[in-house]
Design a protein around this motif. Structure first.
Motif, PDB file in Angstrom:
ATOM      1  N   LEU A   1     -35.132  12.846 -43.246  1.00  0.00           N
ATOM      2  CA  LEU A   1     -36.178  13.517 -42.343  1.00  0.00           C
ATOM      3  C   LEU A   1     -36.179  15.179 -42.526  1.00  0.00           C
ATOM      4  N   SER A   2     -37.274  15.679 -43.100  1.00  0.00           N
ATOM      5  CA  SER A   2     -36.747  16.820 -44.273  1.00  0.00           C
ATOM      6  C   SER A   2     -37.618  18.428 -43.935  1.00  0.00           C
ATOM      7  N   ASN A   3     -38.537  19.071 -43.966  1.00  0.00           N
ATOM      8  CA  ASN A   3     -38.860  20.220 -43.758  1.00  0.00           C
ATOM      9  C   ASN A   3     -39.512  19.525 -43.030  1.00  0.00           C
ATOM     10  N   SER A   4     -39.095  20.030 -40.909  1.00  0.00           N
ATOM     11  CA  SER A   4     -39.750  18.998 -39.904  1.00  0.00           C
ATOM     12  C   SER A   4     -39.286  19.813 -38.776  1.00  0.00           C
ATOM     13  N   LEU A   5     -40.112  19.964 -38.011  1.00  0.00           N
ATOM     14  CA  LEU A   5     -39.444  20.914 -36.268  1.00  0.00           C
ATOM     15  C   LEU A   5     -39.887  20.111 -35.040  1.00  0.00           C
ATOM     16  N   PHE A   6     -39.020  20.696 -34.428  1.00  0.00           N
ATOM     17  CA  PHE A   6     -38.549  20.028 -32.780  1.00  0.00           C
ATOM     18  C   PHE A   6     -39.461  21.636 -32.357  1.00  0.00           C
ATOM     19  N   ALA A   7     -39.795  22.523 -31.396  1.00  0.00           N
ATOM     20  CA  ALA A   7     -40.070  22.513 -30.787  1.00  0.00           C
ATOM     21  C   ALA A   7     -40.373  22.696 -29.522  1.00  0.00           C
ATOM     22  N   GLY A   8     -39.863  23.321 -28.347  1.00  0.00           N
ATOM     23  CA  GLY A   8     -40.106  23.494 -27.169  1.00  0.00           C
ATOM     24  C   GLY A   8     -39.904  22.268 -26.566  1.00  0.00           C
ATOM     25  N   CYS A   9     -39.358  21.297 -26.661  1.00  0.00           N
ATOM     26  CA  CYS A   9     -39.285  19.954 -26.763  1.00  0.00           C
ATOM     27  C   CYS A   9     -37.952  19.371 -25.927  1.00  0.00           C
ATOM     28  N   ILE A  10     -37.959  18.643 -24.535  1.00  0.00           N
ATOM     29  CA  ILE A  10     -36.773  18.401 -23.586  1.00  0.00           C
ATOM     30  C   ILE A  10     -36.511  17.293 -23.883  1.00  0.00           C
ATOM     31  N   PHE A  11     -35.287  16.679 -23.972  1.00  0.00           N
ATOM     32  CA  PHE A  11     -34.077  15.560 -23.519  1.00  0.00           C
ATOM     33  C   PHE A  11     -33.475  15.399 -23.003  1.00  0.00           C
ATOM     34  N   ASP A  12     -33.283  14.054 -22.106  1.00  0.00           N
ATOM     35  CA  ASP A  12     -33.234  14.088 -20.782  1.00  0.00           C
ATOM     36  C   ASP A  12     -32.749  13.385 -21.015  1.00  0.00           C
ATOM     37  N   ASN A  13     -31.666  12.546 -20.029  1.00  0.00           N
ATOM     38  CA  ASN A  13     -31.203  10.874 -19.500  1.00  0.00           C
ATOM     39  C   ASN A  13     -31.345   9.782 -21.013  1.00  0.00           C
ATOM     40  N   TRP A  14     -30.881  10.482 -21.785  1.00  0.00           N
ATOM     41  CA  TRP A  14     -30.057   9.215 -22.806  1.00  0.00           C
ATOM     42  C   TRP A  14     -28.661   8.917 -22.841  1.00  0.00           C
ATOM     43  N   ASP A  15     -28.180   7.708 -22.741  1.00  0.00           N
ATOM     44  CA  ASP A  15     -27.499   6.744 -23.363  1.00  0.00           C
ATOM     45  C   ASP A  15     -26.489   6.728 -21.091  1.00  0.00           C
ATOM     46  N   ARG A  16     -28.072   6.165 -20.971  1.00  0.00           N
ATOM     47  CA  ARG A  16     -28.826   6.175 -19.642  1.00  0.00           C
ATOM     48  C   ARG A  16     -27.931   5.200 -19.284  1.00  0.00           C
ATOM     49  N   ASP A  17     -27.157   3.922 -19.371  1.00  0.00           N
ATOM     50  CA  ASP A  17     -26.259   3.363 -18.985  1.00  0.00           C
ATOM     51  C   ASP A  17     -25.334   3.386 -19.278  1.00  0.00           C
ATOM     52  N   ALA A  18     -24.683   4.780 -19.374  1.00  0.00           N
ATOM     53  CA  ALA A  18     -23.126   5.475 -19.797  1.00  0.00           C
ATOM     54  C   ALA A  18     -22.762   4.304 -20.108  1.00  0.00           C
ATOM     55  N   THR A  19     -22.721   3.323 -20.970  1.00  0.00           N
ATOM     56  CA  THR A  19     -22.113   2.823 -22.437  1.00  0.00           C
ATOM     57  C   THR A  19     -21.173   3.561 -23.018  1.00  0.00           C
ATOM     58  N   GLY A  20     -21.492   4.748 -23.189  1.00  0.00           N
ATOM     59  CA  GLY A  20     -20.927   5.801 -24.846  1.00  0.00           C
ATOM     60  C   GLY A  20     -21.348   5.243 -26.290  1.00  0.00           C
TER      61      GLY A  20
END
Length: 400
Positions: free
Chosen positions: A232-251
């Motif tokens: 994934l090249s020459n790409s942009l994430f702007a103003g994004c929110i990441f939350d609640n990943w690995d929801r089941d807490a398995t590592g």
């Protein structure tokens, strides 16, 4: 051509071929106020251009495992025939569209499956509940997928029913894709609750992907994963929110994960928030990517994972827990000098720096200089115009 104001129900159970609407090489096609239910493919376009689809509802309620072998609610292929020059889909407009299964299990393989397009514009739509909600997989190694723009839409995993939200994959194992896979944009979109992963990139030709003001709300594994051999090249994430990943807490989860052998280059994360409490780290690197930048981001974890040394992993004015794992950093620090006039600034770099610039903020009387470069911090000394140590008070210092 106009198709509007009708309803189609496929009453044949376990259908594994055909489409309820199948259009080939049409120009100026209008489909509006149409509801389709069941069928192997809902709407299939082959080599069409200037297509408008508005107020469309495509659903599947069949509990049939064979549907996962290529079924799609909407599919876009080129028109490929030995008797004609290949024509790809172009200038496709979709507004107020819902693509979903209407049962709890995601028996349909793909919600939206695109193998060739030059210009696809989707707004105010809801796509979800398929095994893979959106699949971009080139028809062959020469096919182009480019100029796709989503706005104000939800890519919905239906509370862990869909395995993946967006997959960018090779259609063929060999030869590798050499066509264009570029200019894919999501603005104000939600990537919501898959069972496993959010975005998976498995093609080495991905460029100019842009995610702006998007929400990535968690599944049980990674929000964004770049596979071995992909980029994934020459790409942009702007103003994004990441939350609640690995929801089941398995590592098993990270928010951004670069896997070994990926060759990603020049990816920027600006004003993003990485908030998941259960992930191993917010970001994991393999060491084969280069020039990954974080500008004014917030992190829930203290370090990056993986090999970051020498890969130009840069962070500017980050907030939150992250303080280490960088090759470039700057910010503002508050210093209360000791008896020697000295104080320290944590730099968060993977290697001991050899150069830094410092300056006092809001103080035209005193001066500041770097006296020592350490593995975790730089030491600065504050003195007056005559060179005497300044030992009292608190000073704000700009540093880079």
């Amino acid at each position: 051509i106009q198709l509007r104001d009708f309803y189609v129900l496929c009453k044949t159970n376990a259908v594994t071929t055909g489409a309820l609407i199948h259009v080939t090489r049409a120009s100026r096609l209008y489909i509006s106020n149409v509801s389709l239910q069941d069928g192997y493919i809902g709407i299939q376009l082959n080599g069409c251009d200037n297509v408008w689809m508005t107020d469309i509802d495509v659903q599947s309620g069949q509990r049939y495992v064979a549907l996962q072998g290529g079924s799609s609610l909407v599919k876009m292929d080129p028109y490929d025939s030995a008797a004609f020059v290949r024509s790809q889909n172009a200038s496709i407009y979709m507004t107020n569209v819902q693509l979903k299964t209407d049962i709890s299990e995601a028996y349909v393989d793909n919600g939206l499956h695109v193998t060739s397009v030059d210009g696809l514009y989707i707004s105010n739509s809801h796509i979800g509940f398929a095994n893979t909600v959106i699949r971009l997989s080139p028809f062959d190694n020469l096919a182009n997928i480019q100029h796709i723009f989503f706005t104000g839409s939800y890519i919905d995993g239906n509370v862990e029913q869909s395995d993946f939200l967006l997959v960018v994959a090779e259609a063929l194992a060999s030869p590798p894709h050499t066509g264009l896979m570029r200019d894919i944009t999501f603005v104000d979109c939600g990537f919501i609750r898959p069972r496993l992963k959010g975005v998976v990139v498995a093609v080495a030709t991905c460029q100019h992907f842009k995610f702006t003001s998007c929400e990535f709300d968690g599944g049980n594994e990674d929000a964004v994963q770049i596979n071995p051999g992909a980029a994934l090249s020459n790409s942009l994430f702007a103003g994004c929110i990441f939350d609640n990943w690995d929801r089941d807490a398995t590592g098993a989860g990270w928010e951004i994960r670069f896997l070994s052998g990926n060759t990603s280059d020049n990816v920027s994360f600006s004003h993003c928030q990485f908030l998941s409490p259960n992930v191993n780290e917010n970001v994991a690197f393999a060491g084969s990517e280069n020039d990954i930048r974080f500008d004014n981001c917030k992190f829930s974890k203290t370090t990056f994972a993986g090999t970051v040394s020498g890969k130009n992993i840069r962070n500017h004015d980050a907030s939150g827990a992250l303080t280490t794992g960088l090759s470039e950093n700057y910010g503002t620090a508050s210093i209360s000098p000791k008896g020697s006039g000295e104080g320290t600034i944590t730099h968060g770099l993977t290697e001991t720096p050899t150069f830094a610039l410092v300056g006092l903020r809001g103080d035209s009387v005193n001066e500041v200089e770097v006296t020592c470069y350490g593995t975790s911090a730089i030491t600065v000394r504050i003195h007056n115009a005559g060179g005497a140590d300044v030992t009292g008070g608190t000073f704000n210092i700009h540093w880079i």
